[in-house]
Enzyme design. Structure first.
Site, mmCIF file in Angstrom:
data_model
loop_
_atom_site.group_PDB
_atom_site.id
_atom_site.type_symbol
_atom_site.label_atom_id
_atom_site.label_comp_id
_atom_site.label_asym_id
_atom_site.label_seq_id
_atom_site.Cartn_x
_atom_site.Cartn_y
_atom_site.Cartn_z
ATOM 1 N N CYS A 100 24.112 50.776 25.209
ATOM 2 C CA CYS A 100 23.416 50.705 23.916
ATOM 3 C C CYS A 100 21.907 50.811 24.016
ATOM 4 O O CYS A 100 21.311 51.723 23.444
ATOM 5 C CB CYS A 100 23.790 49.418 23.203
ATOM 6 S SG CYS A 100 25.467 49.473 22.591
ATOM 7 N N PHE A 101 21.267 49.865 24.722
ATOM 8 C CA PHE A 101 19.800 49.843 24.687
ATOM 9 C C PHE A 101 19.171 51.190 25.083
ATOM 10 O O PHE A 101 18.378 51.741 24.322
ATOM 11 C CB PHE A 101 19.245 48.720 25.564
ATOM 12 C CG PHE A 101 19.377 47.340 24.980
ATOM 13 C CD1 PHE A 101 19.809 47.149 23.679
ATOM 14 C CD2 PHE A 101 19.054 46.211 25.722
ATOM 15 C CE1 PHE A 101 19.936 45.885 23.135
ATOM 16 C CE2 PHE A 101 19.170 44.937 25.190
ATOM 17 C CZ PHE A 101 19.616 44.764 23.907
#
Ligand code: UDX
Length: 447
Positions: free
Chosen positions: A273-274
């Site tokens: 995600c990040f």
């Protein structure tokens, strides 16, 4: 009272966790995924990935016949609300790849074409602002004859769960964000979540579709920036005599305006995600004419941070050539087998480039590591075998199992007890008092 019958498209972390959680609270749920092997596995009570607690709950809801998985989109006709949870990976230029969103929407449109009563569509995948309205909504309206606000409801409901604590986060979210095309769609989704959360109601925020999409990106970008900030402070502290970044950040985090969460220094953030979401937000921002320099710096710090482990190793050994180096931890964080974006990959590649012999250990991620490194590295069956004969060990992922290791274990098994603590899990004094050469992120000499 509205009788919810739920379908979920995309059975990855978000889709499968949401499906199983809803089913465990009495909802009837159908999970749809294009991958027939995955569907079969799930229907047999097996997870396609490791996630604590999820398998037991999956088996329960399968037994109670509250949930099953299928590849057949037609089963959506037995439901009245569909969550889209397919992946939105990065394209090589950092933009998000919407191909799974588009194909899922088309397959959904194909079956909804035959349906006259209202169907609610909820986008849960992380998508750049405008996607729910201008891609999902438009396809269903223009290609499949649906009428928004009449026989089609539309919402955007971002997901904030973390891998490794996916079920806990689903049952105890800090907030639920509902982006709505119209009030009716928002009311239906709010009521579903209010029913689900029972006595443990989280704050529910109702917004526009675009604001909901942006809340997800802004949240992840902020958390990623907080980590890169912590790492920047760590890298400065490294050069200040008698200065340990842990003491510094403890003092900083006690300010309630800052708080200690995600202020942990280390080898940088990884995961699915990040890195992907910050890149997508940067590309999106540039496309609409704004250069987001802060976010570019967040990524740049993170790209370089894993190599701090190698820099520390070279403080001890001038060259790593021919040394036996143990890497403890491969997963991008503890309690998962996920290696997507894991910093271990960069570190191992660099060690190999420097001519080191690399031996690795991870409680869950070895099968995934084999797909990346095959026979270029050695896979140890347990921590003790991993440490045996090593000249250097790098702690890359902070599994509980590693936190419990005492100085004597390292001294007994390693050829030379040299530790790089990349996740700050050990007390430097305790280790140095035992004669271990101990280095850590954000710990200057003399501390
Ligand atoms: C993240 C978000 O937290 C979640 O809300 C969103 O839905 C998906 O992305 P996840 O990627 O599962 O979740 O893991 P998270 O616990 O947030 O950790 C991400 C990375 O940051 C890990 O590599 C972790 O090691 C790193 N991290 C985290 C730090 O380096 N320091 C910290 O203080 C916290």
């Amino acid at each position: 009272m509205y009788k919810y019958r739920v379908s979920i498209i995309g059975l990855g972390y978000v889709g499968l966790t949401t499906a199983v959680a809803l089913a465990s609270r009495g909802f009837n749920v159908i999970g749809i995924d294009a991958n027939s092997m995955k569907v079969e596995k799930i229907n047999n009570g097996e997870l396609p990935f490791y996630e604590p607690g999820l398998r037991d709950l999956l088996i329960k809801v399968l037994d109670k016949k509250r949930f099953h998985a299928t590849t057949d989109y037609k089963e959506i006709l037995n439901t009245n609300i569909t969550f889209i949870c397919v992946g939105t990976p990065s394209l090589p230029d950092g933009r998000i790849d919407l191909s799974q969103i588009v194909s899922a929407t088309k397959s959904l449109g194909n079956v909804l074409r035959k349906k006259n009563d209202i169907h609610f569509v909820v986008v849960k995948s992380t998508v750049i602002p405008g996607t729910t309205r201008n891609v999902v909504g438009k396809i269903l309206v223009n290609n499949y004859g649906k009428r928004l606000g009449e026989n089609l409801g539309l919402c955007m409901n971002p997901e904030f769960l973390r891998e490794g604590t996916a079920l806990y986060d689903t049952f105890n979210p800090g907030r639920v964000v509902i982006g709505e095309y119209d009030k009716k769609s928002g009311d239906i989704l709010e009521n579903l979540w209010r029913t689900f959360y029972r006595a443990n109601q989280p704050p529910i925020l109702r917004t526009s579709l675009e604001a909901a999409e942006m809340i997800k990106y802004a949240s992840n970008a902020f958390l990623a920036t907080k980590i890169s900030f912590a790492n920047t402070i760590a890298n400065i502290c490294q050069h200040i005599p008698n200065c340990d970044v842990l003491e510094v950040l403890r003092g900083v985090g006690l300010d309630h305006r800052i708080n200690p969460a995600f202020l942990g220094p280390g080898l940088g953030f990884g995961g699915s995600c990040f890195p992907k979401d910050v890149k997508a937000l940067i590309s999106f921002s540039k496309d609409i004419g704004y250069e987001p320099i802060l976010l570019e710096a967040t990524l740049k710090v993170n790209e370089e941070q894993p190599y701090k482990a190698i820099e520390l190793a070279k403080k001890h050994y001038n060259s790593l050539k021919g040394l036996r180096v143990t890497v403890l931890g491969l997963a991008f964080k503890p309690n998962t087998d996920d290696m997507r974006g894991a910093v271990s990959i960069k570190i191992i590649n660099k060690l190999l480039e420097e001519g080191a012999k690399v031996v690795v250990h991870d409680p869950k991620a070895v099968a995934n590591a084999r797909k990346i490194f095959s026979d270029k590295i050695e896979y140890a069956s347990d921590v003790y075998n991993a440490l045996k004969g090593a000249d250097l060990v790098i702690i890359v992922t902070e599994w509980d199992e590693y936190k419990k290791l005492t100085p004597s274990v390292f001294k007994t098994y390693m050829r030379r007890a040299v530790i790089i603590d990349g996740r700050r899990i050990y007390n430097p004094q305790t280790f140095r008092n035992e004669g271990i050469s101990f280095y850590a992120i954000g710990l200057s000499e003399g501390t």
